[in-house]
Scaffold this motif. Sequence first.
Motif, PDB file in Angstrom:
ATOM      1  N   GLN A  68       0.158   3.550   8.279  1.00 19.29           N
ATOM      2  CA  GLN A  68       1.078   2.905   9.209  1.00 19.29           C
ATOM      3  C   GLN A  68       2.364   3.702   9.240  1.00 19.29           C
ATOM      4  O   GLN A  68       2.855   4.132   8.193  1.00 19.29           O
ATOM      5  CB  GLN A  68       1.423   1.477   8.790  1.00 19.29           C
ATOM      6  CG  GLN A  68       2.464   0.888   9.753  1.00 19.29           C
ATOM      7  CD  GLN A  68       3.127  -0.372   9.260  1.00 19.29           C
ATOM      8  OE1 GLN A  68       2.794  -1.428   9.718  1.00 19.29           O
ATOM      9  NE2 GLN A  68       4.060  -0.249   8.335  1.00 19.29           N
ATOM     10  N   ILE A  69       2.911   3.883  10.434  1.00 18.81           N
ATOM     11  CA  ILE A  69       4.257   4.423  10.596  1.00 18.81           C
ATOM     12  C   ILE A  69       5.084   3.268  11.126  1.00 18.81           C
ATOM     13  O   ILE A  69       4.825   2.745  12.210  1.00 18.81           O
ATOM     14  CB  ILE A  69       4.286   5.619  11.563  1.00 18.81           C
ATOM     15  CG1 ILE A  69       3.362   6.725  11.047  1.00 18.81           C
ATOM     16  CG2 ILE A  69       5.711   6.118  11.740  1.00 18.81           C
ATOM     17  CD1 ILE A  69       3.156   7.858  12.026  1.00 18.81           C
ATOM     18  N   ASP A  74       8.862   5.219   8.193  1.00 16.00           N
ATOM     19  CA  ASP A  74       8.258   5.301   6.866  1.00 16.00           C
ATOM     20  C   ASP A  74       6.745   5.204   7.005  1.00 16.00           C
ATOM     21  O   ASP A  74       6.235   4.526   7.904  1.00 16.00           O
ATOM     22  CB  ASP A  74       8.753   4.157   5.974  1.00 16.00           C
ATOM     23  CG  ASP A  74      10.231   4.282   5.644  1.00 16.00           C
ATOM     24  OD1 ASP A  74      10.715   5.424   5.518  1.00 16.00           O
ATOM     25  OD2 ASP A  74      10.896   3.241   5.525  1.00 16.00           O
ATOM     26  N   ILE A  75       6.034   5.880   6.108  1.00 19.18           N
ATOM     27  CA  ILE A  75       4.576   5.877   6.142  1.00 19.18           C
ATOM     28  C   ILE A  75       4.050   5.005   5.013  1.00 19.18           C
ATOM     29  O   ILE A  75       4.481   5.128   3.864  1.00 19.18           O
ATOM     30  CB  ILE A  75       4.022   7.306   6.026  1.00 19.18           C
ATOM     31  CG1 ILE A  75       4.483   8.131   7.231  1.00 19.18           C
ATOM     32  CG2 ILE A  75       2.493   7.291   5.934  1.00 19.18           C
ATOM     33  CD1 ILE A  75       4.106   9.591   7.160  1.00 19.18           C
ATOM     34  N   SER A  80      -0.202   0.308  -0.156  1.00 23.44           N
ATOM     35  CA  SER A  80       1.212  -0.089  -0.051  1.00 23.44           C
ATOM     36  C   SER A  80       1.429  -1.093   1.082  1.00 23.44           C
ATOM     37  O   SER A  80       2.245  -1.997   0.955  1.00 23.44           O
ATOM     38  CB  SER A  80       2.113   1.134   0.113  1.00 23.44           C
ATOM     39  OG  SER A  80       1.850   1.830   1.317  1.00 23.44           O
ATOM     40  N   PHE A  81       0.696  -0.939   2.175  1.00 19.33           N
ATOM     41  CA  PHE A  81       0.794  -1.876   3.297  1.00 19.33           C
ATOM     42  C   PHE A  81       0.379  -3.278   2.855  1.00 19.33           C
ATOM     43  O   PHE A  81       1.098  -4.250   3.078  1.00 19.33           O
ATOM     44  CB  PHE A  81      -0.082  -1.382   4.450  1.00 19.33           C
ATOM     45  CG  PHE A  81      -0.068  -2.254   5.658  1.00 19.33           C
ATOM     46  CD1 PHE A  81       0.944  -2.141   6.606  1.00 19.33           C
ATOM     47  CD2 PHE A  81      -1.070  -3.185   5.880  1.00 19.33           C
ATOM     48  CE1 PHE A  81       0.956  -2.943   7.742  1.00 19.33           C
ATOM     49  CE2 PHE A  81      -1.073  -3.991   7.005  1.00 19.33           C
ATOM     50  CZ  PHE A  81      -0.054  -3.870   7.942  1.00 19.33           C
ATOM     51  N   ILE A 150       4.522   1.388  14.926  1.00 24.60           N
ATOM     52  CA  ILE A 150       5.401   0.317  15.407  1.00 24.60           C
ATOM     53  C   ILE A 150       6.694   0.943  15.931  1.00 24.60           C
ATOM     54  O   ILE A 150       7.270   1.817  15.281  1.00 24.60           O
ATOM     55  CB  ILE A 150       5.723  -0.670  14.266  1.00 24.60           C
ATOM     56  CG1 ILE A 150       4.469  -1.407  13.836  1.00 24.60           C
ATOM     57  CG2 ILE A 150       6.804  -1.655  14.694  1.00 24.60           C
ATOM     58  CD1 ILE A 150       4.653  -2.262  12.601  1.00 24.60           C
ATOM     59  N   THR A 151       7.137   0.470  17.083  1.00 21.31           N
ATOM     60  CA  THR A 151       8.416   0.904  17.648  1.00 21.31           C
ATOM     61  C   THR A 151       9.260  -0.337  17.903  1.00 21.31           C
ATOM     62  O   THR A 151       8.841  -1.241  18.630  1.00 21.31           O
ATOM     63  CB  THR A 151       8.198   1.662  18.981  1.00 21.31           C
ATOM     64  OG1 THR A 151       7.340   2.774  18.723  1.00 21.31           O
ATOM     65  CG2 THR A 151       9.528   2.130  19.552  1.00 21.31           C
ATOM     66  N   ARG A 152      10.413  -0.386  17.273  1.00 18.62           N
ATOM     67  CA  ARG A 152      11.323  -1.531  17.479  1.00 18.62           C
ATOM     68  C   ARG A 152      11.870  -1.523  18.899  1.00 18.62           C
ATOM     69  O   ARG A 152      12.196  -0.478  19.453  1.00 18.62           O
ATOM     70  CB  ARG A 152      12.476  -1.462  16.504  1.00 18.62           C
ATOM     71  CG  ARG A 152      12.102  -1.870  15.133  1.00 18.62           C
ATOM     72  CD  ARG A 152      13.356  -2.157  14.291  1.00 18.62           C
ATOM     73  NE  ARG A 152      12.938  -2.281  12.925  1.00 18.62           N
ATOM     74  CZ  ARG A 152      13.345  -1.507  11.940  1.00 18.62           C
ATOM     75  NH1 ARG A 152      14.219  -0.570  12.171  1.00 18.62           N
ATOM     76  NH2 ARG A 152      12.901  -1.677  10.728  1.00 18.62           N
TER      77      ARG A 152
END
Length: 156
Positions: A68-69, A74-75, A80-81, A150-152
């Motif tokens: 995930q980015i 952050d990756i 970790s996700f 994901i893009t805010r």
Amino acid sequence: MTISLRRPALLASICGAFTLALAQPALAAAPNAADLAQLTRQANDWDAAIVRKDRAAIETNMAEDFRQIDGDADIENKASFVESLMSPKLKIDPYTVEDFEVRQYGDTALISGRTKMTGSWDGKPFSTHYRYIDIYAKQGGAWKIVSVQITRLAKP
């Protein structure tokens, strides 16, 4: 077949046509009904599993090499996700997805949408609004999520 170098225009034309054919992007085919239903169900079930913190359901949907980015670039990997979702400090309220779309390229599918997520972290409320793209790949006959971006979005 032998191509004579005395005909450079023909050679250039053939090479140009071949290069153009290779450079054409694959167009998304409309997902077949079975894949569309399966991917839609999996996306909805995964969202619900995240809200209820169902580790088994979350992990079952994910490929082992998941990435995930996030909105801060952050990756995260699968471990970790999932660990961040399982944190007792995190509470995510139920949410809905808008602008849901599935595009399929053979054994790869891109699922995108927009959502407003609310909840709390360590008792402090948060609210995010973002667009996402989830990439699914068919592995061993089953669709698995391999990547999320994901893009805010600006808060309204």
